[in-house]
Scaffold this motif. Structure first.
Motif, mmCIF file in Angstrom:
data_model
loop_
_atom_site.group_PDB
_atom_site.id
_atom_site.type_symbol
_atom_site.label_atom_id
_atom_site.label_comp_id
_atom_site.label_asym_id
_atom_site.label_seq_id
_atom_site.Cartn_x
_atom_site.Cartn_y
_atom_site.Cartn_z
ATOM 1 N N PRO A 137 0.841 -1.198 0.000
ATOM 2 C CA PRO A 137 0.000 0.000 0.000
ATOM 3 C C PRO A 137 0.880 1.253 0.000
ATOM 4 O O PRO A 137 2.021 1.208 0.470
ATOM 5 N N SER A 138 0.330 2.343 -0.515
ATOM 6 C CA SER A 138 1.095 3.580 -0.670
ATOM 7 C C SER A 138 1.833 3.996 0.592
ATOM 8 O O SER A 138 3.006 4.353 0.555
ATOM 9 N N TYR A 139 1.128 3.968 1.713
ATOM 10 C CA TYR A 139 1.753 4.529 2.904
ATOM 11 C C TYR A 139 3.003 3.750 3.312
ATOM 12 O O TYR A 139 3.964 4.316 3.820
ATOM 13 N N ARG A 140 3.011 2.425 3.035
ATOM 14 C CA ARG A 140 4.207 1.650 3.393
ATOM 15 C C ARG A 140 5.366 1.975 2.459
ATOM 16 O O ARG A 140 6.524 2.031 2.880
ATOM 17 N N ILE A 141 5.036 2.197 1.187
ATOM 18 C CA ILE A 141 6.086 2.546 0.227
ATOM 19 C C ILE A 141 6.720 3.876 0.620
ATOM 20 O O ILE A 141 7.933 4.030 0.613
ATOM 21 N N VAL A 142 5.864 4.824 1.023
ATOM 22 C CA VAL A 142 6.385 6.127 1.443
ATOM 23 C C VAL A 142 7.280 5.969 2.663
ATOM 24 O O VAL A 142 8.379 6.514 2.734
ATOM 25 N N ARG A 143 6.812 5.185 3.621
ATOM 26 C CA ARG A 143 7.603 5.029 4.843
ATOM 27 C C ARG A 143 8.907 4.293 4.576
ATOM 28 O O ARG A 143 9.878 4.441 5.308
ATOM 29 N N GLU A 144 8.909 3.505 3.502
ATOM 30 C CA GLU A 144 10.134 2.799 3.137
ATOM 31 C C GLU A 144 11.130 3.752 2.480
ATOM 32 O O GLU A 144 12.283 3.430 2.305
ATOM 33 N N GLY A 145 10.666 4.943 2.091
ATOM 34 C CA GLY A 145 11.633 5.928 1.601
ATOM 35 C C GLY A 145 11.350 6.592 0.265
ATOM 36 O O GLY A 145 12.246 7.186 -0.316
ATOM 37 N N ILE A 146 10.117 6.507 -0.251
ATOM 38 C CA ILE A 146 9.823 7.229 -1.487
ATOM 39 C C ILE A 146 8.805 8.323 -1.209
ATOM 40 O O ILE A 146 7.688 8.040 -0.778
ATOM 41 N N ALA A 147 9.163 9.570 -1.419
ATOM 42 C CA ALA A 147 8.194 10.653 -1.267
ATOM 43 C C ALA A 147 7.997 11.321 -2.616
ATOM 44 O O ALA A 147 8.853 11.224 -3.495
ATOM 45 N N ARG A 148 6.859 11.996 -2.801
ATOM 46 C CA ARG A 148 6.587 12.541 -4.128
ATOM 47 C C ARG A 148 5.847 13.868 -4.070
ATOM 48 O O ARG A 148 5.298 14.255 -3.051
ATOM 49 N N THR A 149 5.819 14.524 -5.231
ATOM 50 C CA THR A 149 4.928 15.671 -5.422
ATOM 51 C C THR A 149 3.982 15.305 -6.562
ATOM 52 O O THR A 149 4.142 14.273 -7.211
ATOM 53 N N PHE A 150 3.000 16.163 -6.786
ATOM 54 C CA PHE A 150 1.973 15.857 -7.781
ATOM 55 C C PHE A 150 1.970 16.883 -8.908
ATOM 56 O O PHE A 150 2.256 18.057 -8.693
ATOM 57 N N GLN A 151 1.615 16.402 -10.095
ATOM 58 C CA GLN A 151 1.562 17.300 -11.247
ATOM 59 C C GLN A 151 0.529 18.408 -11.014
ATOM 60 O O GLN A 151 0.816 19.575 -11.251
ATOM 61 N N ASN A 152 -0.686 18.020 -10.549
ATOM 62 C CA ASN A 152 -1.636 19.049 -10.124
ATOM 63 C C ASN A 152 -1.516 19.094 -8.620
ATOM 64 O O ASN A 152 -1.964 18.188 -7.946
ATOM 65 N N ILE A 153 -0.902 20.157 -8.146
ATOM 66 C CA ILE A 153 -0.570 20.288 -6.728
ATOM 67 C C ILE A 153 -1.686 19.769 -5.819
ATOM 68 O O ILE A 153 -2.846 20.081 -6.005
ATOM 69 N N ARG A 154 -1.304 18.951 -4.850
ATOM 70 C CA ARG A 154 -2.303 18.434 -3.902
ATOM 71 C C ARG A 154 -1.893 18.781 -2.485
ATOM 72 O O ARG A 154 -1.358 17.962 -1.761
ATOM 73 N N LEU A 155 -2.176 20.028 -2.114
ATOM 74 C CA LEU A 155 -1.930 20.436 -0.737
ATOM 75 C C LEU A 155 -3.223 20.242 0.050
ATOM 76 O O LEU A 155 -4.299 20.084 -0.531
ATOM 77 N N PHE A 156 -3.106 20.265 1.374
ATOM 78 C CA PHE A 156 -4.288 20.081 2.224
ATOM 79 C C PHE A 156 -4.952 21.437 2.479
ATOM 80 O O PHE A 156 -4.330 22.352 3.010
ATOM 81 N N GLY A 157 -6.219 21.519 2.095
ATOM 82 C CA GLY A 157 -6.939 22.791 2.100
ATOM 83 C C GLY A 157 -7.049 23.461 3.458
ATOM 84 O O GLY A 157 -7.124 24.681 3.534
ATOM 85 N N SER A 158 -7.051 22.677 4.529
ATOM 86 C CA SER A 158 -7.276 23.299 5.832
ATOM 87 C C SER A 158 -5.985 23.545 6.610
ATOM 88 O O SER A 158 -6.029 23.922 7.761
ATOM 89 N N MET A 159 -4.826 23.320 5.952
ATOM 90 C CA MET A 159 -3.580 23.384 6.731
ATOM 91 C C MET A 159 -2.660 24.525 6.335
ATOM 92 O O MET A 159 -2.582 24.912 5.181
ATOM 93 N N THR A 160 -1.931 24.991 7.342
ATOM 94 C CA THR A 160 -0.903 25.998 7.100
ATOM 95 C C THR A 160 0.354 25.309 6.566
ATOM 96 O O THR A 160 0.455 24.084 6.566
ATOM 97 N N VAL A 161 1.306 26.128 6.133
ATOM 98 C CA VAL A 161 2.585 25.605 5.654
ATOM 99 C C VAL A 161 3.224 24.741 6.740
ATOM 100 O O VAL A 161 3.650 23.608 6.509
ATOM 101 N N TRP A 162 3.265 25.289 7.927
ATOM 102 C CA TRP A 162 3.868 24.607 9.082
ATOM 103 C C TRP A 162 3.227 23.236 9.312
ATOM 104 O O TRP A 162 3.919 22.243 9.529
ATOM 105 N N GLU A 163 1.919 23.180 9.253
ATOM 106 C CA GLU A 163 1.221 21.912 9.492
ATOM 107 C C GLU A 163 1.540 20.879 8.407
ATOM 108 O O GLU A 163 1.655 19.690 8.692
#
Ligand SMILES: Nc1ncnc2c1ncn2[C@@H]1O[C@H](COP(=O)(O)OP(=O)(O)OP(=O)(O)O)[C@@H](O)[C@H]1O
Ligand SMILES: [Mg+2]
Lengths: 278, 250
Positions: free
Chosen positions: B73-99
């Motif tokens: 599953p995605s979350y395990r792959i990420v925790r194993e060491g792969i992080a990514r960004t998205f072509q159409n930016i996917r930031l969290f609408g309710s969060m600040t930069v810090w969060e």
């Protein structure tokens, strides 16, 4: 304080817990219209424990919360496949299922209801309500809450930054169910009589209304909503038959001009005189 | 050569009749910046989605440091060491930069600590967030809702969110799309600095000049098929590439 206002105050404390139970689940983007059922489970189980088994009330509440939490987690599993109105409908179905179970549960009175609980004071109700409100407000500053917000905002992206969204959603349901069960246990021991009709669809809707009216993005919103929902119709008593209509209009008005409800982060900042973030 | 950080063999992904990716083979060695280029619809984003478990590959294997993660599953792959960004930016609408920088960190601490206010329970996470924020020049914007920021800065926040997780491999899907020259140059130097700290980067990019000056190695996709690979100079001179990609580029 007259006993009349005392009982209204107790009622709002009980509603606050119900509202918080919805709020916690809503924080992960899931709308539950079945929390009246978790309240009912808490009410019946804690009453049985104190009346039939002589368990001390506080312990009975804790046991009921844990039991409801487990049931909440089990219910959340099939609900994981559903989103939006489909999820809401499924929780309505769950609520009706539980209500009709209690209707046919003759050991505890069935449709005739159940009695024999010791009466508790407003103070005891608010000890729980206030305590849990503060706990949720602290939780709102935790990492777990950020994870819940991430799931709420964009579930796919949350998974792709390493969050286990399944665990987050199930835990939220379990926690919400546990809080609703406390609300139910307090209700049962404050009213000293319960019947299945106390925990139907209308109750679930009350919880959601309190959250939406008071503010669905901050925990104290549930407090504002619960107080308003209980006390406002009383203050509107002079206009007699029109009071519910007036109350309904107010609700529609709030939703039209302030979708996030009365309280939100920036209003809290203003009220506490803290400098707004630049 | 030692085991590559990322290795794909025969990775295939179809949607109905569309072969978005056919028998993709590639390797990303540690400490390099590797580029993936190709015309629109070539399958580049699909490649990222299959690597990160957002899509399940129909066939083939994705290996991270020799470990087969294809079915994870995605979350395990990420925790194993792969992080990514998205072509159409996917930031969290309710969060600040810090969060954003706090939420994306790995989950080393116990469940109890994660339930407590971050300010009390997690100084290490805060330090990390501060450090990454400073690296990306976002400190001033700390308390701003991330989605209210200009587009170019949102892209930086997304990169920063990926980096806070301390990945081994960073996947960037068109990190400078829609940016002006200066902004793009800034991202380029950030990427080089990240690489110099030991991070490996796999990036998708349309801007050929940008890719040529940045990448150690390139893969070229067209209609889901790998049509060329090599050092930037080799790829630039390859007639197949000129045909498929540069010829069509607008
Ligand atoms: N979820 C999906 N469902 C159906 N088709 C898809 C899906 N994702 C991608 N595709 C198809 O797969 C092909 C490759 O798409 P992909 O997004 O990987 O291309 P790309 O190389 O990233 O293109 P671009 O440069 O435009 O971003 C396209 O034909 C696209 O329509
Ligand atoms: Mg793409």
């Amino acid at each position: 304080m007259s006993t009349y206002y005392a009982s209204l105050l107790a009622e709002s404390g009980i509603l606050l817990l119900g509202a918080l139970s919805v709020y916690i689940i809503l924080a992960t983007g899931q709308l539950s219209l079945g929390n009246g059922a978790f309240m009912g489970i808490g009410a019946y189980l804690s009453s049985y424990l104190t009346v039939a088994l002589n368990v001390p009330l506080t312990l009975a509440l804790v046991i009921s919360a844990i039991a409801a939490g487990i049931i909440g987690a089990i219910v959340a599993f099939p609900a994981l496949r559903l989103k939006g109105i489909y999820l809401a409908m499924a929780t309505v179905g769950f609520g009706e299922m539980v209500r009709s179970f209690f209707l046919n549960f003759d050991t505890m009175g069935g449709s005739g209801g159940y009695r024999g609980m010791q009466h508790i004071s407003v103070g005891y109700v608010w000890l729980w309500a206030g305590g849990i409100l503060i706990a949720v407000m602290l939780l709102e500053r935790s990492r777990v809450w950020l994870e819940m917000q991430a799931v709420h905002d964009d579930e796919t992206a949350a998974g792709l930054i390493g969050l286990n969204t399944v665990v987050t959603k199930i835990s939220a349901f379990a926690a919400g169910a546990a809080v609703a069960a406390i609300s139910g246990g307090l209700f049962a021991h404050h009213n000293v009589y319960i019947e299945p009709a106390n925990f139907g669809f209308e109750r679930s809707v009350d919880f959601v209304l309190a959250v939406i009216l008071g503010g669905s993005t901050v925990a104290p919103g549930s407090l504002v909503g619960s107080l308003l929902l209980v006390f406002l119709p009383e203050f509107l008593r002079p206009i007699a038959d029109w009071r519910l209509a007036a109350f309904g209009s107010l609700l529609v008005l709030v939703l039209l001009v302030r979708r996030q409800g009365i309280l939100d982060r920036s209003l809290i900042r203003m009220l506490t005189f803290r400098r707004a973030a630049a | 050569m030692s085991t590559p950080l990322l290795q794909l063999t025969g990775v295939t992904k179809t949607f109905g009749g569309i072969h978005a990716l056919s028998g993709m083979v590639c390797e990303v060695p540690e400490g390099k910046i590797v580029g993936v280029i190709g015309p629109n619809g070539a399958g580049k984003t699909t490649l990222f989605n299959t690597i990160t478990g957002a899509y399940r590959a129909d066939a083939g294997e994705v290996k991270l440091k020799g470990v087969d993660v294809t079915q994870w599953p995605s979350y395990r792959i990420v925790r194993e060491g792969i992080a990514r960004t998205f072509q159409n930016i996917r930031l969290f609408g309710s969060m600040t930069v810090w969060e954003h920088l706090l939420v994306a960190q790995p989950h080393s601490e116990s469940a109890w600590r994660r339930l407590l206010p971050i300010a009390w329970a997690n100084p290490a996470a805060q330090e990390r967030a501060e450090e990454v924020m400073a690296f990306f020049g976002l400190t001033e914007l700390r308390d701003r809702p991330a989605k209210s920021l200009p587009y170019g800065i949102q892209r930086k926040v997304e990169m920063a969110r990926a980096v806070t997780a301390r990945p081994k491999l960073l996947l960037l899907d068109e990190p400078v799309a829609g940016m002006n020259h200066d902004e793009a140059e800034e991202i380029r130097s950030l990427m080089i600095r990240l690489r110099d700290t030991g991070l490996t980067i796999l990036l998708i990019e349309h801007d050929m000049n940008f890719v040529m000056r940045l990448c150690d190695y390139l893969y070229v996709l067209d209609f889901g098929v790998l049509i060329a690979e090599g050092k930037p100079e080799e790829v630039r001179a390859n007639p197949v590439v000129l045909d498929a990609y540069l010829g069509k580029d607008d």
